[in-house]
Design a protein around this motif. Structure first.
Motif, PDB file in Angstrom:
ATOM      1  N   ARG A  79      -1.677  -6.570   1.595  1.00  0.00           N
ATOM      2  CA  ARG A  79      -1.855  -5.531   0.896  1.00  0.00           C
ATOM      3  C   ARG A  79      -1.610  -4.081   1.407  1.00  0.00           C
ATOM      4  NH1 ARG A  79      -5.471  -4.701  -4.097  1.00  0.00           N
ATOM      5  NH2 ARG A  79      -5.631  -2.068  -4.292  1.00  0.00           N
ATOM      6  N   GLY A  80      -1.892  -4.035   2.538  1.00  0.00           N
ATOM      7  CA  GLY A  80      -1.784  -2.913   3.493  1.00  0.00           C
ATOM      8  C   GLY A  80      -0.508  -2.443   3.748  1.00  0.00           C
ATOM      9  N   PHE A  81       0.536  -3.319   3.447  1.00  0.00           N
ATOM     10  CA  PHE A  81       2.004  -3.077   3.642  1.00  0.00           C
ATOM     11  C   PHE A  81       2.623  -2.632   2.204  1.00  0.00           C
ATOM     12  CE2 PHE A  81       1.386  -3.684   7.962  1.00  0.00           C
ATOM     13  CZ  PHE A  81       2.570  -3.456   8.682  1.00  0.00           C
ATOM     14  N   LEU A  82       2.023  -2.870   1.258  1.00  0.00           N
ATOM     15  CA  LEU A  82       2.774  -2.754  -0.200  1.00  0.00           C
ATOM     16  C   LEU A  82       3.523  -1.286  -0.200  1.00  0.00           C
ATOM     17  CD1 LEU A  82       0.365  -4.418  -2.764  1.00  0.00           C
ATOM     18  CD2 LEU A  82       2.473  -5.092  -1.902  1.00  0.00           C
ATOM     19  N   GLU A  83       2.806  -0.280   0.375  1.00  0.00           N
ATOM     20  CA  GLU A  83       3.474   1.133   0.203  1.00  0.00           C
ATOM     21  C   GLU A  83       3.637   1.517   1.562  1.00  0.00           C
ATOM     22  OE1 GLU A  83       2.435   3.388  -3.084  1.00  0.00           O
ATOM     23  OE2 GLU A  83       0.284   2.700  -2.805  1.00  0.00           O
ATOM     24  N   HIS A  84       3.907   0.740   2.704  1.00  0.00           N
ATOM     25  CA  HIS A  84       4.056   0.925   4.058  1.00  0.00           C
ATOM     26  C   HIS A  84       5.602   1.718   4.116  1.00  0.00           C
ATOM     27  CE1 HIS A  84       4.358   1.286   8.562  1.00  0.00           C
ATOM     28  NE2 HIS A  84       2.973   0.728   8.357  1.00  0.00           N
ATOM     29  N   GLU A  85       5.561   2.562   5.023  1.00  0.00           N
ATOM     30  CA  GLU A  85       6.962   3.342   5.142  1.00  0.00           C
ATOM     31  C   GLU A  85       8.211   2.454   5.731  1.00  0.00           C
ATOM     32  OE1 GLU A  85       5.854   5.854   9.309  1.00  0.00           O
ATOM     33  OE2 GLU A  85       5.960   6.718   7.320  1.00  0.00           O
ATOM     34  N   ILE A 109      -4.361 -11.295  -2.350  1.00  0.00           N
ATOM     35  CA  ILE A 109      -4.390  -9.708  -2.786  1.00  0.00           C
ATOM     36  C   ILE A 109      -5.045  -9.792  -4.045  1.00  0.00           C
ATOM     37  CG2 ILE A 109      -2.877  -7.975  -3.586  1.00  0.00           C
ATOM     38  CD1 ILE A 109      -1.076  -8.733  -1.427  1.00  0.00           C
ATOM     39  N   VAL A 110      -6.104  -8.838  -4.486  1.00  0.00           N
ATOM     40  CA  VAL A 110      -6.798  -8.805  -5.700  1.00  0.00           C
ATOM     41  C   VAL A 110      -5.785  -8.017  -6.476  1.00  0.00           C
ATOM     42  CG1 VAL A 110      -8.594  -7.584  -6.858  1.00  0.00           C
ATOM     43  CG2 VAL A 110      -8.850  -8.862  -4.784  1.00  0.00           C
ATOM     44  N   VAL A 111      -5.049  -8.205  -7.720  1.00  0.00           N
ATOM     45  CA  VAL A 111      -4.251  -7.673  -8.560  1.00  0.00           C
ATOM     46  C   VAL A 111      -5.006  -6.653  -9.338  1.00  0.00           C
ATOM     47  CG1 VAL A 111      -2.562  -7.935 -10.200  1.00  0.00           C
ATOM     48  CG2 VAL A 111      -2.655  -9.656  -8.667  1.00  0.00           C
ATOM     49  N   ASP A 112      -4.702  -5.343  -8.999  1.00  0.00           N
ATOM     50  CA  ASP A 112      -5.329  -4.110  -9.863  1.00  0.00           C
ATOM     51  C   ASP A 112      -3.869  -3.324 -10.228  1.00  0.00           C
ATOM     52  OD1 ASP A 112      -4.896  -2.904  -7.566  1.00  0.00           O
ATOM     53  OD2 ASP A 112      -6.902  -3.043  -6.630  1.00  0.00           O
ATOM     54  N   ASP A 113      -4.451  -2.049 -10.636  1.00  0.00           N
ATOM     55  CA  ASP A 113      -3.388  -1.155 -11.140  1.00  0.00           C
ATOM     56  C   ASP A 113      -2.571  -0.552  -9.976  1.00  0.00           C
ATOM     57  OD1 ASP A 113      -3.996  -1.458 -13.672  1.00  0.00           O
ATOM     58  OD2 ASP A 113      -5.474   0.317 -13.724  1.00  0.00           O
ATOM     59  N   GLU A 114      -3.336  -0.490  -8.950  1.00  0.00           N
ATOM     60  CA  GLU A 114      -2.646   0.169  -7.556  1.00  0.00           C
ATOM     61  C   GLU A 114      -1.799  -0.683  -7.039  1.00  0.00           C
ATOM     62  OE1 GLU A 114      -4.589   0.481  -3.458  1.00  0.00           O
ATOM     63  OE2 GLU A 114      -4.963   2.339  -4.471  1.00  0.00           O
ATOM     64  N   VAL A 115      -1.944  -2.272  -7.227  1.00  0.00           N
ATOM     65  CA  VAL A 115      -1.112  -3.017  -6.711  1.00  0.00           C
ATOM     66  C   VAL A 115       0.311  -3.202  -7.540  1.00  0.00           C
ATOM     67  CG1 VAL A 115      -0.592  -5.700  -6.504  1.00  0.00           C
ATOM     68  CG2 VAL A 115      -2.811  -4.500  -5.392  1.00  0.00           C
ATOM     69  N   ILE A 116      -0.052  -3.090  -8.891  1.00  0.00           N
ATOM     70  CA  ILE A 116       1.121  -3.038  -9.901  1.00  0.00           C
ATOM     71  C   ILE A 116       1.961  -2.228  -9.551  1.00  0.00           C
ATOM     72  CG2 ILE A 116       1.660  -2.982 -12.319  1.00  0.00           C
ATOM     73  CD1 ILE A 116       0.362  -5.734 -11.554  1.00  0.00           C
ATOM     74  N   VAL A 137       4.184  -2.520  -6.464  1.00  0.00           N
ATOM     75  CA  VAL A 137       5.037  -3.652  -6.748  1.00  0.00           C
ATOM     76  C   VAL A 137       6.370  -3.028  -7.461  1.00  0.00           C
ATOM     77  CG1 VAL A 137       5.589  -6.126  -7.430  1.00  0.00           C
ATOM     78  CG2 VAL A 137       3.502  -5.593  -6.168  1.00  0.00           C
ATOM     79  N   ARG A 138       5.865  -2.217  -8.606  1.00  0.00           N
ATOM     80  CA  ARG A 138       6.758  -1.833  -9.293  1.00  0.00           C
ATOM     81  C   ARG A 138       7.892  -0.887  -8.766  1.00  0.00           C
ATOM     82  NH1 ARG A 138       3.774  -0.238 -13.313  1.00  0.00           N
ATOM     83  NH2 ARG A 138       4.334  -2.229 -14.719  1.00  0.00           N
ATOM     84  N   ARG A 139       7.489  -0.041  -7.501  1.00  0.00           N
ATOM     85  CA  ARG A 139       8.078   1.037  -6.949  1.00  0.00           C
ATOM     86  C   ARG A 139       9.056   0.029  -6.056  1.00  0.00           C
ATOM     87  NH1 ARG A 139       3.399   3.813  -5.403  1.00  0.00           N
ATOM     88  NH2 ARG A 139       3.179   5.698  -6.824  1.00  0.00           N
ATOM     89  N   LEU A 140       8.431  -1.123  -5.249  1.00  0.00           N
ATOM     90  CA  LEU A 140       9.421  -1.923  -4.769  1.00  0.00           C
ATOM     91  C   LEU A 140      10.508  -2.779  -5.524  1.00  0.00           C
ATOM     92  CD1 LEU A 140       6.698  -3.756  -2.514  1.00  0.00           C
ATOM     93  CD2 LEU A 140       8.138  -2.087  -1.784  1.00  0.00           C
ATOM     94  N   LYS A 141      10.423  -3.068  -6.690  1.00  0.00           N
ATOM     95  CA  LYS A 141      11.179  -3.490  -7.690  1.00  0.00           C
ATOM     96  C   LYS A 141      12.300  -2.492  -7.646  1.00  0.00           C
ATOM     97  CE  LYS A 141      11.670  -6.676 -10.153  1.00  0.00           C
ATOM     98  NZ  LYS A 141      12.284  -8.013 -10.347  1.00  0.00           N
ATOM     99  N   GLU A 142      11.767  -1.158  -8.008  1.00  0.00           N
ATOM    100  CA  GLU A 142      12.763  -0.005  -8.106  1.00  0.00           C
ATOM    101  C   GLU A 142      13.621   0.237  -7.042  1.00  0.00           C
ATOM    102  OE1 GLU A 142      10.183   3.004  -9.450  1.00  0.00           O
ATOM    103  OE2 GLU A 142       9.932   2.098 -11.371  1.00  0.00           O
ATOM    104  N   HIS A 143      13.259  -0.033  -5.940  1.00  0.00           N
ATOM    105  CA  HIS A 143      14.058   0.111  -4.498  1.00  0.00           C
ATOM    106  C   HIS A 143      14.948  -1.102  -4.526  1.00  0.00           C
ATOM    107  CE1 HIS A 143      11.383   3.286  -3.459  1.00  0.00           C
ATOM    108  NE2 HIS A 143      12.173   3.495  -2.981  1.00  0.00           N
TER     109      HIS A 143
END
Length: 407
Positions: A71-77, A95-102, A105-111
Motif C-alpha cells: 500500500r505504501g507504494f501505490l502513489e510513490h514517486e 491491502i484493505v480496499v478503500d476509496d484511497e486505494v481505488i 490504482v486508477r491513476r496507475l492504470k491511466e499511466h
C-alpha cells in the motif's frame, strides 16, 4: 561496490512460452529465502536493484516484469520512472480496499500500467478494484477443486485474465488448463532463480557525480575552484601542477584560483578528473589505461576538425574506460551521469559523431581489431604516433601524482 540479489520466477502462457517474470526481493543469494522484515523497504530495494543496479534488460529482457506493490507504494514517486509498457504492478492481498486505494490504482492504470491482484480471493466489496485489474492471480493451494471452479465463475463477469500460482505438479497444471487459465507460475514449470549484480557504493557514486560536474564546459573558474576545493586530494594535485618547475614562476602559486588562471580551465578540469580517479582506485593498470584513453581521445580532436573540443574528447576517452576501473558495466556507470545522446551513443554503440574515437583507441589495445579506416580522421601510422604520445603523457602524470601523494 556491494553485491545485490533479485529473485525471479518465470510466468508462462498456455504454450509454455515465457511471458514475464515475477521479481522477488532477496537479501542474499539463497533463492528460497526472502527475509522480508519491512515490505516497503523490500519493495524499494527491489526496484532499485532491478531497474538501476542490474537493469531490466538483464533481468527480464523484453518480457514483462511483475512487481509486488504494498500500500505504501501505490502513489510513490518512484513508480513514475518505471516503464509502464513492461511492468505489471501486483496489488498485494493484505491491502484493505478503500476509496484511497481505488483512486491510486486508477491513476496507475491511466499511466499505462497493467494491474494484477496477487493471491486474490473474491469479495463482493472489492468489485471496483477487480474492474480495474487486468490479471487476477489465484493461489491454488488456497482452493480445492470445487472452490476453485466457484472462484473462477465469480470472476468471469469481470473479464480479467487468470494466472494460476503455485502450480506444483502435472495434474494441477492439466486441471488449470482445462479451467481456462491463461498464465501459469509454479515449481512444476520453473523454480525461482537469483540474479546477482553490483551496487555502486556512495564513494563511487560521488566520484561519478564529481566527474559529471567537472566536465561541464560552462563552469566558471570560481565554480571549478569550489568543486575542487571540496576534495583536498584534488586541490593538492592541481596546485602541484601549477607549481611545476617546467612553468618557471617567479613566485609560488598558492590558491586554486591562481592555478586555474595559470593553467586554464580545460587543463585543470582534466587534471582534476584524473586525480579523482587516482584517489578512488588502487588499480594502477586500470587507471593507466583510462588515462591513455583520455589523452589519446583529446589528441584526436584536432585532426577530427574540432580542435576546440579537446576537453570533450578527453572526457569521452576517460569515461570509455571507467567500467574497467570500477568493475561494473558501462551502462551502469553512465546511469549516474547526465550525458548528451551523442556521448552515450559513442560510448555504448561506438556510433554517431564521436563513435570513431573509441574504435580507433581499441585497435591499439586489441591487436585482433581492424583499424576503422572508413571513419578515422588519421592514418594508422599517425594514430600510432598519437597513441605513443598518450602513453608518454600518462607515464609522466603517474609519476607526478605519485610524488604528490608522498609529499
Amino acid at each position: 561496490m556491494q553485491p545485490i540479489f533479485v529473485g525471479r520466477q518465470p510466468i508462462f502462457d498456455g504454450e509454455e512460452r515465457t511471458i514475464g517474470f515475477e521479481l522477488l526481493f532477496r537479501a542474499g543469494a539463497n533463492a528460497s529465502e526472502a527475509n522480508v522484515v519491512d515490505g516497503d523497504l523490500a519493495t524499494s530495494d527491489l526496484l532499485h536493484s532491478a531497474f538501476i543496479d542490474i537493469g531490466m534488460e538483464n533481468l527480464v529482457g523484453e518480457h514483462l516484469a511483475f512487481v509486488n506493490l504494498p500500500r505504501g507504494f501505490l502513489e510513490h514517486e518512484v513508480l513514475q520512472s518505471l516503464p509502464p509498457e513492461q511492468v505489471v504492478l501486483e496489488i498485494l492481498e493484505d491491502i484493505v480496499v478503500d476509496d484511497e486505494v481505488i483512486t491510486a490504482v486508477r491513476r496507475l492504470k491511466e499511466h499505462g500500467f497493467r494491474i494484477a491482484l496477487d493471491d486474490y480471493q473474491f469479495r463482493e466489496q472489492d468489485s471496483p478494484l477487480i474492474e480495474l485489474a487486468d490479471i487476477v492471480k489465484l493461489d491454488l493451494l488456497a482452493f480445492d477443486g470445487d472452490s476453485l471452479r466457484a472462484e473462477i465463475e465469480r470472476l468471469r463477469p469481470f473479464n480479467v485474465e487468470l494466472l494460476a500460482e503455485k502450480v506444483e505438479d502435472a495434474a494441477t497444471y492439466a486441471t488449470c488448463r482445462e479451467l481456462g487459465f491463461l498464465y501459469y507460475q509454479g515449481f512444476f514449470l520453473s523454480y525461482p532463480n537469483v540474479v546477482e549484480g553490483q551496487r555502486l557504493e556512495q564513494l563511487e557514486v560521488g566520484l561519478l557525480h564529481l566527474i559529471e560536474k567537472l566536465q561541464d564546459p560552462e563552469m566558471s573558474a570560481e565554480q571549478l575552484a569550489a568543486q575542487i576545493n571540496a576534495h583536498p586530494d584534488l586541490a593538492i594535485h592541481v596546485l602541484r601542477q601549477a607549481n611545476s618547475p617546467l612553468l618557471r614562476h617567479r613566485r609560488p602559486i598558492e590558491t586554486l584560483r591562481e592555478a586555474i588562471v595559470l593553467l586554464g580551465t580545460d587543463r585543470v578540469r582534466s587534471l582534476a578528473m584524473v586525480a579523482a580517479l587516482r584517489t578512488s582506485t588502487p588499480q594502477r593498470q586500470g587507471l593507466e589505461q583510462v588515462m591513455i584513453r583520455a589523452r589519446m581521445a583529446a589528441l584526436l580532436a584536432a585532426p577530427s576538425g574540432v580542435p576546440n573540443e579537446s576537453e570533450r574528447y578527453f572526457t569521452l576517452g576517460l569515461l570509455s574506460g571507467l567500467d574497467r576501473v570500477l568493475g561494473i558495466p558501462l551502462h551502469r556507470v553512465l546511469g549516474e551521469l547526465n550525458l548528451s545522446p551523442a556521448m552515450e551513443d559513442a560510448l555504448l554503440e561506438h556510433s554517431g559523431e564521436l563513435g570513431a574515437v573509441p574504435r580507433i583507441i581499441e585497435t591499439f589495445e586489441d591487436p585482433d581489431r581492424r583499424f576503422p579506416f572508413e571513419v578515422s580522421p588519421v592514418s594508422p601510422q599517425v594514430a600510432g604516433r598519437l597513441y605513443m604520445e598518450a602513453v608518454r603523457w600518462t607515464e609522466s602524470m603517474l609519476v607526478e601524482m605519485q610524488g604528490a601523494s608522498s609529499a
